[in-house]
Design an enzyme around this catalytic site. Structure first.
Site, PDB file in Angstrom:
ATOM      1  N   ASP A   1      -2.505   1.653  -4.663  1.00 57.69           N
ATOM      2  CA  ASP A   1      -3.969   1.905  -3.958  1.00 57.69           C
ATOM      3  C   ASP A   1      -4.961   1.176  -4.772  1.00 57.69           C
ATOM      4  O   ASP A   1      -4.845   0.552  -5.754  1.00 57.69           O
ATOM      5  CB  ASP A   1      -4.243   3.351  -4.212  1.00 57.69           C
ATOM      6  CG  ASP A   1      -3.416   4.480  -3.497  1.00 57.69           C
ATOM      7  OD1 ASP A   1      -2.916   3.979  -2.464  1.00 57.69           O
ATOM      8  OD2 ASP A   1      -2.959   5.396  -4.017  1.00 57.69           O
TER       9      ASP A   1
ATOM     10  N   HIS B   1       0.962  -1.260  -0.003  1.00 57.10           N
ATOM     11  CA  HIS B   1      -0.092   0.002  -0.006  1.00 57.10           C
ATOM     12  C   HIS B   1       0.843   1.305  -0.058  1.00 57.10           C
ATOM     13  O   HIS B   1       0.271   2.405  -0.199  1.00 57.10           O
ATOM     14  CB  HIS B   1      -0.916   0.132   1.288  1.00 57.10           C
ATOM     15  CG  HIS B   1      -2.385   0.424   0.710  1.00 57.10           C
ATOM     16  ND1 HIS B   1      -2.553   1.398  -0.054  1.00 57.10           N
ATOM     17  CD2 HIS B   1      -3.368   0.067   1.326  1.00 57.10           C
ATOM     18  CE1 HIS B   1      -3.960   1.563  -0.227  1.00 57.10           C
ATOM     19  NE2 HIS B   1      -4.487   0.701   0.686  1.00 57.10           N
TER      20      HIS B   1
END
Length: 429
Positions: free
Chosen positions: A403, A399
């Site tokens: 995304d 992350h």
């Protein structure tokens, strides 16, 4: 006669140690340059270590099944004083390996001492950064008190890692002898694991330690997120099943479902290069080549060989590489270069019957995709119920790099490619 030292080579990216699985020579044997000396096993590869010199094996510095860090001496070779140019080149190679412990100067303040310049090898600095060790709180056992790789490895194994606000840790042998034997023994064992009569204790091999270390590094450093899509693979299954017998007879190897998935993923990566990236601290490296790492398991280990430039290969070419790499793993003939350069990992968890799983990312890549088992089940199509071949694709993502939006679009594209496979628009050649 001159004495030269052979050292544990680095047999792959991020490899820090190797296990001598089998010696191929013994003291007194004559070897020529490039003759194999030993079989070495790491978390990434099984390989033979060739000699850098021509001469007589003088001493083996390690036992079989012993694990040594990269750069540690594995054996000594007695060579003639007068060497050929090739032997001199070999000597240069060997001596360049000694730079594993070449000191790097860094200003630190030892506990209770004024600030001074300390000298650390690149290997020591790397280990200290990986495990968060405050080097100013470690007392070394090397020449002039220099901290060695072995000092840090002892601390890592014991679990007593000195952090910034903790008291100094003394790692020299004299202080270790003053510790109660029971504390020294339990520090290297997993805490509070009771055993009972009939329990079996299995020693942790070098390769299992390396796998554990890499998995911890990935899980501790990478903030994992997870997402999944459901794919109707009925057309792909039909095409492959119609072709598999003739393909095997013509080509000599299997046309697997996995080859279709790898091809589809490689194609989608060309359209969504963000997933073909790596985190590099102050920047993100988007890799040009699409090199698909595939997970291949043995009875006691997991290897991740690489299909290079997968986006440029046909389904047939990918199927051939899958077969060749899997055969190398099972035969213990995987080479270091077979494991290097991967940019994205695909794991065929469906081969074990799994329908949903969350993979740990293959560090330092940004994502891993799990291809689950294909299951026949009823689905609704045009308000009618039909039996279809369905498969889940599960994506673990870094992350920091990725995304949900781009990953969702990437999976949707993979899904679209697979669902559009047919004999009319798909060529395996």
């Amino acid at each position: 006669m001159a004495m030269e030292l052979m050292k544990m080579p680095q047999l792959g990216e991020s490899v820090t140690e190797g296990t001598i699985s089998k010696w191929l020579v013994k003291p007194g044997d004559h070897v020529t340059k490039y003759d194999p000396l030993a079989e070495v096993m790491t978390d990434k590869v099984n390989a033979e270590v060739p000699s850098s010199f021509t001469g007589i094996i003088k001493e083996l510095k390690a036992e079989e099944n012993q694990t040594l860090a990269v750069g540690e001496v594995i054996c000594s070779i007695e060579v003639e004083a007068a060497k050929t140019d090739n032997d001199n080149a070999g000597q240069a190679v060997s001596r360049s390996e000694e730079n594993v412990d070449a000191p790097v100067t860094k200003n630190v303040q030892q506990a209770g001492e004024p600030s001074r310049k300390a000298r650390f090898s690149p290997a020591v600095l790397k280990l200290s950064q990986e495990h968060g060790i405050d080097l100013s709180k470690v007392k070394g056992t090397g020449n002039e008190g220099r901290i060695t790789r072995k000092d840090l490895l002892k601390l890592v194994e014991s679990g007593t890692l000195p952090k910034a606000d903790e008291p100094s840790v003394i790692s020299d042998s004299a202080h270790e002898e003053n510790k109660p034997p029971i504390n020294r023994q339990t520090s290297a064992v997993t805490t509070n694991v009771p055993t009972a009569i009939g329990d079996k204790e299995i020693p942790v091999t070098g390769i299992r330690k390396a796998i554990a270390s890499n998995m911890l590094k990935s899980k501790h450093e990478i903030p994992h997120a997870w997402t999944m899509v459901e794919v109707d693979a009925s057309n792909m299954v039909k095409l492959r099943d119609n072709l598999k017998s003739g393909f095997k007879q013509k080509e000599g190897y299997n046309l697997t479902y996995f080859a279709f998935f790898v091809k589809a993923i490689a194609q989608a990566l060309t359209e969504f290069p963000e997933l073909n990236s790596m985190w590099a601290g102050d920047k993100i490296i988007q890799k040009k080549e699409i090199n698909i790492s595939i997970a291949v398991a043995t009875e006691d280990a997991l290897f991740v060989p690489v299909i290079k430039n997968a986006d440029e290969k046909s389904i047939k070419g990918i199927a051939r590489e899958i077969q060749e790499l899997a055969s190398k793993v099972k035969a213990g003939k995987l080479k270091a270069e077979d494991m290097q350069g991967g940019t994205f990992t695909v794991n065929n968890t469906g081969s074990f019957g799994s329908v949903q799983s969350m993979g740990i990312i293959n560090y330092p890549q940004a994502a891993i995709l799990q291809v689950e088992t294909i299951v026949k089940r009823p689905v609704v199509i045009n308000d009618m119920i039909a039996v279809r071949d369905m498969v889940n694709l599960c994506l673990s993502l870094d992350h920091r790099v990725l995304d949900g939006l781009v990953c969702g679009r990437f999976l949707a594209r993979v899904k679209e490619i697979i669902e559009k496979i047919s004999k009319d628009n798909t060529s395996i050649y």
